[in-house]
Scaffold this active site. Structure first.
Site, PDB file in Angstrom:
ATOM      1  N   ALA A 830      26.553 -17.052  20.129  1.00  0.00           N
ATOM      2  CA  ALA A 830      25.692 -18.218  20.182  1.00  0.00           C
ATOM      3  C   ALA A 830      24.614 -18.020  18.994  1.00  0.00           C
ATOM      4  O   ALA A 830      24.172 -16.675  18.941  1.00  0.00           O
ATOM      5  CB  ALA A 830      24.729 -18.276  21.712  1.00  0.00           C
ATOM      6  N   PRO A 831      24.314 -19.019  18.383  1.00  0.00           N
ATOM      7  CA  PRO A 831      23.396 -18.680  16.963  1.00  0.00           C
ATOM      8  C   PRO A 831      21.870 -18.849  17.394  1.00  0.00           C
ATOM      9  O   PRO A 831      21.706 -19.780  18.279  1.00  0.00           O
ATOM     10  CB  PRO A 831      23.934 -19.987  15.982  1.00  0.00           C
ATOM     11  CG  PRO A 831      24.340 -20.930  16.958  1.00  0.00           C
ATOM     12  CD  PRO A 831      24.742 -20.255  18.071  1.00  0.00           C
ATOM     13  N   ALA A 849      18.178 -22.884  18.596  1.00  0.00           N
ATOM     14  CA  ALA A 849      19.327 -22.065  19.359  1.00  0.00           C
ATOM     15  C   ALA A 849      20.340 -22.915  19.964  1.00  0.00           C
ATOM     16  O   ALA A 849      19.836 -24.123  20.538  1.00  0.00           O
ATOM     17  CB  ALA A 849      18.507 -20.973  20.320  1.00  0.00           C
ATOM     18  N   HIS A 850      21.528 -22.336  20.192  1.00  0.00           N
ATOM     19  CA  HIS A 850      22.319 -23.057  21.121  1.00  0.00           C
ATOM     20  C   HIS A 850      23.058 -21.966  22.147  1.00  0.00           C
ATOM     21  O   HIS A 850      23.649 -21.082  21.752  1.00  0.00           O
ATOM     22  CB  HIS A 850      23.580 -23.357  20.048  1.00  0.00           C
ATOM     23  CG  HIS A 850      24.594 -24.269  20.558  1.00  0.00           C
ATOM     24  ND1 HIS A 850      25.488 -23.705  21.923  1.00  0.00           N
ATOM     25  CD2 HIS A 850      25.186 -25.639  20.166  1.00  0.00           C
ATOM     26  CE1 HIS A 850      26.306 -24.586  22.058  1.00  0.00           C
ATOM     27  NE2 HIS A 850      26.134 -25.798  21.276  1.00  0.00           N
ATOM     28  N   ASN A 851      22.826 -22.221  23.333  1.00  0.00           N
ATOM     29  CA  ASN A 851      23.063 -21.296  24.437  1.00  0.00           C
ATOM     30  C   ASN A 851      24.580 -21.458  24.708  1.00  0.00           C
ATOM     31  O   ASN A 851      25.146 -22.631  24.378  1.00  0.00           O
ATOM     32  CB  ASN A 851      22.288 -21.438  25.607  1.00  0.00           C
ATOM     33  CG  ASN A 851      20.918 -20.616  25.677  1.00  0.00           C
ATOM     34  OD1 ASN A 851      20.333 -20.343  24.372  1.00  0.00           O
ATOM     35  ND2 ASN A 851      20.480 -20.220  26.496  1.00  0.00           N
TER      36      ASN A 851
END
Length: 1014
Positions: A830-831, A849-851
């Site tokens: 994740a980034p 953010a991407h969870n």
């Protein structure tokens, strides 16, 4: 006693004297202007629109020669005097190099005249007279320098070593100097950095002096040829003898008999003249009639046709994976459509003798070209993504067979030419993407509404195929004929390589080219680290990748038969460069990537030649099919490195781009000469005719120049500006954009641009954006929005970080940014981007953010904890969170919502909105005035969420942060009009472009506290 009729001594003017006069006058013009300008108007000519003395302390060329009296007038007088020697220099070089068998000197004569006229244009029309005209003429002059410099170098006789050496180093330095000059110009013009224009000026003056030095090489040529004017008498005479003596003759004394020198001389004999070249009589009465104009340009037309068909081949091939992956993304798993990759295994059909014989005929090759081009390009008109995929797969099947015939069926004398044209077509494909915001303009995933030029591409295919069909047959020799490379027609030499290793090498090289170099910004994405900038910027420095690629092809064209490109030491150079590219960041990592680009492009002819030898030994069909099978395996492996969550076995590939890269180089290594493996293999006999060598080198020069000009054209002229600075309003949005492919399987950049532009967003977080992978077409999703709407861009963790990607677009300067890989023990990585933006003088932290997914609860808990830590670490300073968080509103631990809101010390954009699942906006230290949810239209499968905030004045904070103060709801009419969202998007008015405010059917508005510090 002297005779009354005695003639005066002939007057002799050496051509080298004219060349020397040109050099001295040119230097005198520029240096006198510089000296006089600095003496009389120093602080005026170093001042510019950004800064003056002492930040700027050296003047630009334009300011020196065009702004002030008397330096401007001194310069223009000397340049005017120099025009005579300059035109004479152009004409004399044509005279020296002309030959009946080549049209190149005549072409250079035309270029030289146009170059001189454009030079006169920009020196006499200064930037203070007309800035645009001055710039156009200046750029035209630089562009014309490409054919002039490289063409003159190609025409320079081999024995003129001094002039060749001077032309080589001055031209190379000239074009290399353009790159830092552009960099400092951008620093001055876009980033407005004081002192940058002074550095730019050094390189600008350097170009001037290098240009003069290059033209001074003509003096060396004229001396070597002893070229001179001889005039018998300056006054007229009456006798026949006097008439002959009074004629002005141009004489050359050429000690060499090399026909490449091309130094014709005119010898007077009564009323007749005999034209000789190196002592050979080529007068009209005795010489062979000159070919027609069409016949003389036919090789050039054929080369352009071959180049365009090569470009179409690469365009069709590179369109397959982005057309395919649409289905994999929607299914989030193996959808079965991946089998379309196997369409490239069609060269197996060449194992059928009748089909192979047909495919090698002119008719068969034409039909294969036509099927791949018209079906592959025409697929854009089909609305159904599935039917479009079938058409593209069929086009690739035709293209693969046609490529195998072109590559392996060529005679030995054509191998280098075919390989280099293939490399040029690949470079043109990359350049077309650079010029078209990251999309190849003839891909089927674009149309006229999304940046496509599909119809134009197909029209040009018709012309190229017509030329290919009508092309005269080459001489019937084994070196130029195209025949099926079967065992019957070509017995296997005892020293030929085995077909299997050669296939692996070819497949590894094709995959490496596709994954690393099919877009000029991919290598920059590998090296990207964010702000403050300490490395290359995609939109500004992508042209350097093209320069490196062109350099690699140029080396291969200059040294086609050299063994250096198959020596193990050269492989060591490529492998070391690959390690640097993988292990390092910023300029060091990118420098390694540029060396990889040089390496991969330079070995194309050698690898292609090894594969052809293997095809002669083992059959073209299985050699090509195995190469493409290797490519298919790598295409899948490049996806496995990131798509672990829905790809079986992905855990063995995740974060192992190093192993994938290493295996690619291991495959390529099989084409090299190893002492104990293939030391007895015969040396590659690669030859390239001089005319083809010149056309390839000229094309490389043109392509690199076009790339640089595209960069200049695409560079924003003004820095980004927020939409409402007077009101200190910030509109921030979050959007998961599904890899830039809309619901109809087409590129969605322009659809996103339209909505983001209409909503007047100042900060945007975009997720699922790392498209620098084969499966996404190696695209840059930010190009259209950054250029046309004006944004600073942080592209987040790059493709070698193994995430699906995150992007931050900002109208505000990005003070600094940090890229994070959030804890992901069970699923895909994740980034996150953590950045500080300068919002009206206040540093505001923004997190994009991407969870992880619902299937990996441990990942989501650890990632949420880390994001909460980032937000709370700067408490009580302002923060905006824009992210993909798979959770329900108000969900208790270990679900992400409570962790992030409570531990992160932030507020939900509207905690009463319980109809959410994945996209969330959190904030702190700002006044929220509105919240909107905009339906997705056909762009993606998620909506655009927007939060509108007001930034407190510097030195102040929120006056009342209680829930009651934050939730005083309002009608938009109770707020100033600049707080309102666009009216056309209300569902009552029908929405716009398929988008509308939904869930609440209107943006939600909130009143500002009366004591707010605004």
């Amino acid at each position: 006693m002297a005779s009354a009729t005695a003639k005066p001594k002939p007057f002799v003017l050496h051509a080298s004297t004219l060349a020397r006069a040109h050099t001295y006058l040119a230097f005198a013009a520029f240096l006198s202007a510089l000296v006089v300008g600095c003496a009389l108007h120093y602080k005026k000519i170093v001042k510019n629109g950004v800064a003056g003395y002492p930040h700027e302390w050296f003047p630009s060329v334009s300011a020196t020669i065009g702004d002030w009296y008397p330096e401007r007038n001194i310069f223009q007088i000397l340049i005017a005097i120099n025009s005579g020697p300059r035109f004479a220099l152009v004409a004399l070089q044509y005279y020296l190099h002309r030959t009946p068998s080549s049209s190149i000197p005549g072409f250079l004569l035309l270029i030289g005249i146009l170059r001189t006229l454009s030079c006169g244009g920009w020196v006499f029309i200064t930037s203070s007279d007309d800035h645009d005209v001055h710039d156009v003429l200046m750029i035209s002059y630089i562009v014309l320098n490409l054919p002039w410099m490289f063409g003159s170098l190609a025409c320079t006789p081999l024995e003129h070593t001094a002039s060749r050496r001077r032309r080589l180093w001055t031209s190379a330095t000239f074009f290399l100097s353009i790159l830092p000059m552009i960099y400092f110009f951008v620093q001055h013009k876009v980033h407005r950095i004081p002192g940058a224009y002074t550095r730019y000026s050094f390189f600008e003056w350097g170009l001037i002096f290098l240009d003069i030095f290059y033209d001074s090489s003509a003096e060396l040529d004229f001396k070597a040829a002893d070229l001179k004017f001889t005039i018998g008498s300056l006054v007229g005479g009456s006798t026949d003898t006097d008439k002959i003596a009074n004629q002005a003759e141009v004489e050359t004394v050429n000690p060499s008999a090399d026909v490449n020198v091309h130094t014709p001389s005119v010898v007077s004999a009564g009323d007749e003249k005999t034209v000789t070249t190196n002592g050979k009589d080529i007068s009209p009465a005795k010489s062979t009639p000159k070919p027609s104009l069409f016949a003389s340009i036919r090789p050039t037309v054929s080369f352009i046709s071959d180049l365009y068909l090569s470009y179409i081949y690469w365009s069709v091939y590179t369109s397959l994976t982005p057309t395919l992956f649409y289905f994999s993304v929607w299914e989030l798993g193996i959808a079965g459509h991946e089998l379309s990759l196997l369409s490239t295994l069609s060269p197996m059909l060449l194992g059928i003798p009748p089909f192979s014989s047909w495919a090698h005929t002119r008719e068969g090759r034409t039909i294969l070209h036509g099927l791949s081009a018209f079906v592959g390009l025409g697929a854009y008109a089909v609305k159904s993504p599935f039917v479009r995929l079938l058409l593209v797969a069929f086009a690739n099947a035709s293209a693969a067979v046609g490529a195998a015939v072109e590559w392996f069926g060529a005679g030995e004398g054509e191998v280098a030419y075919r390989a280099l044209v293939t490399g040029l077509g690949f470079l043109v494909s990359s350049l077309s993407k650079h010029a078209n915001h990251g999309n190849n303009p003839v891909w089927p995933i674009v149309n006229e509404w999304s940046g496509g030029w599909n119809k134009t591409g197909m029209a040009l295919v018709i012309l190229a195929l017509f030329e290919f069909t009508c092309r005269p047959d080459p001489p019937a020799t084994s070196s130029t004929s195209t025949t099926p490379p079967t065992k019957k027609t070509a017995p296997r030499p005892t020293s030929s390589p085995h077909w299997f290793p050669a296939s692996l090498a070819l497949g590894g090289l094709i995959c490496s080219l596709h994954s690393l170099l099919s877009d000029p910004t991919t290598l920059i994405a590998w090296a990207w680290t964010g702000y403050p900038l300490s490395g290359p910027v995609p939109a500004l420095h992508g042209s350097l990748t093209h320069v490196a690629q062109a350099l690699g092809l140029a080396l291969a064209a200059f040294l086609p038969s050299s063994g250096v490109f198959t020596h193990p030491l050269y492989l060591a150079f490529g492998a070391a460069s690959g390690y640097i590219m993988y292990a390092y960041k910023d300029w060091v990592g990118y420098a390694g990537g540029l060396c990889v680009a040089v390496f991969l492009m330079s070995i194309i002819p050698a690898v292609w030649a090894r594969a052809r030898e293997a095809a002669l030994a083992g059959g073209a069909g299985k050699t090509a099919a195995m190469a493409w099978l290797v490519v298919c395996v790598y295409d899948v492996a490049s996806t496995f490195t990131v798509a672990y969550a829905f790809v079986p076995g992905g855990e063995y590939f995740r974060e192992r781009t190093d192993l994938v890269l290493l295996s690619q180089f291991a495959c390529i290594a099989l084409a090299f000469r190893w002492p104990r493996i293939n030391a007895n293999a015969r040396s590659l006999k690669l030859t390239l005719p001089k005319r083809a060598q010149f056309m390839i080198q000229y094309t490389l020069a043109v392509l690199t120049t076009v790339s640089l000009l595209v960069t200049l054209y695409r560079t924003p002229k003004m820095p980004p500006q927020p939409h409402r600075p007077a009101s200190r309003i910030v509109r921030a949005g979050i959007w998961t954009v599904h890899f830039g492919i809309d619901n109809e399987g087409r590129d969605s950049q322009r659809l996103m641009r339209d909505l983001i532009g209409d909503m007047e967003l100042d900060v945007v977080g975009l997720l699922e954006t790392d498209l620098h992978r084969v499966v996404f077409g190696n695209r840059d999703l930010t190009r259209v929005m950054a250029e046309e709407l004006g944004f600073y861009v942080d592209i987040g963790p790059g493709p070698n970080q193994h995430t699906w990607g995150a992007v931050l677009l900002s109208k505000f300067p990005i003070i600094n940014s940090t890229h994070h890989l959030l804890p992901s023990p069970d699923g895909e990585l994740a980034p996150a981007i953590e950045a500080y933006l300068d919002m009206f003088g206040t540093p505001v932290k923004v997190i994009v953010a991407h969870n992880g997914q619902e299937e990996t609860p441990l990942d989501r808990e650890l990632q949420s904890t880390e994001l909460a830590r980032m937000m709370s670490s700067s408490y009580p300073d302002p923060v905006i969170f824009l992210g993909y968080v798979v959770t329900k509103p108000h969900a208790r631990r270990p679900a992400p919502y409570e962790i992030m809101v409570t531990d992160g010390k932030v507020h939900d954009i509207d905690q009463d909105d319980i109809d959410r699942w994945c996209e969330y906006i959190f904030y702190r230290g700002l006044y929220r005035t509105s919240y909107a949810r905009v339906s997705r239209g056909i762009v993606t499968d998620t909506e655009l969420q927007i939060g509108q905030f007001v930034v407190p004045r510097p030195g102040t904070s929120i006056s009342d942060d209680s829930r009651e103060a934050r939730y005083i709801r309002s009608y938009k009419e109770d707020l100033p009009e600049d707080h309102w969202f666009p009216m056309p998007y209300y569902p009552q008015l029908g929405g716009k472009n398929g988008h509308q405010y939904h869930v609440f059917n209107t943006p939600l508005y909130y009143k500002l506290p009366e004591d707010a510090s605004l």
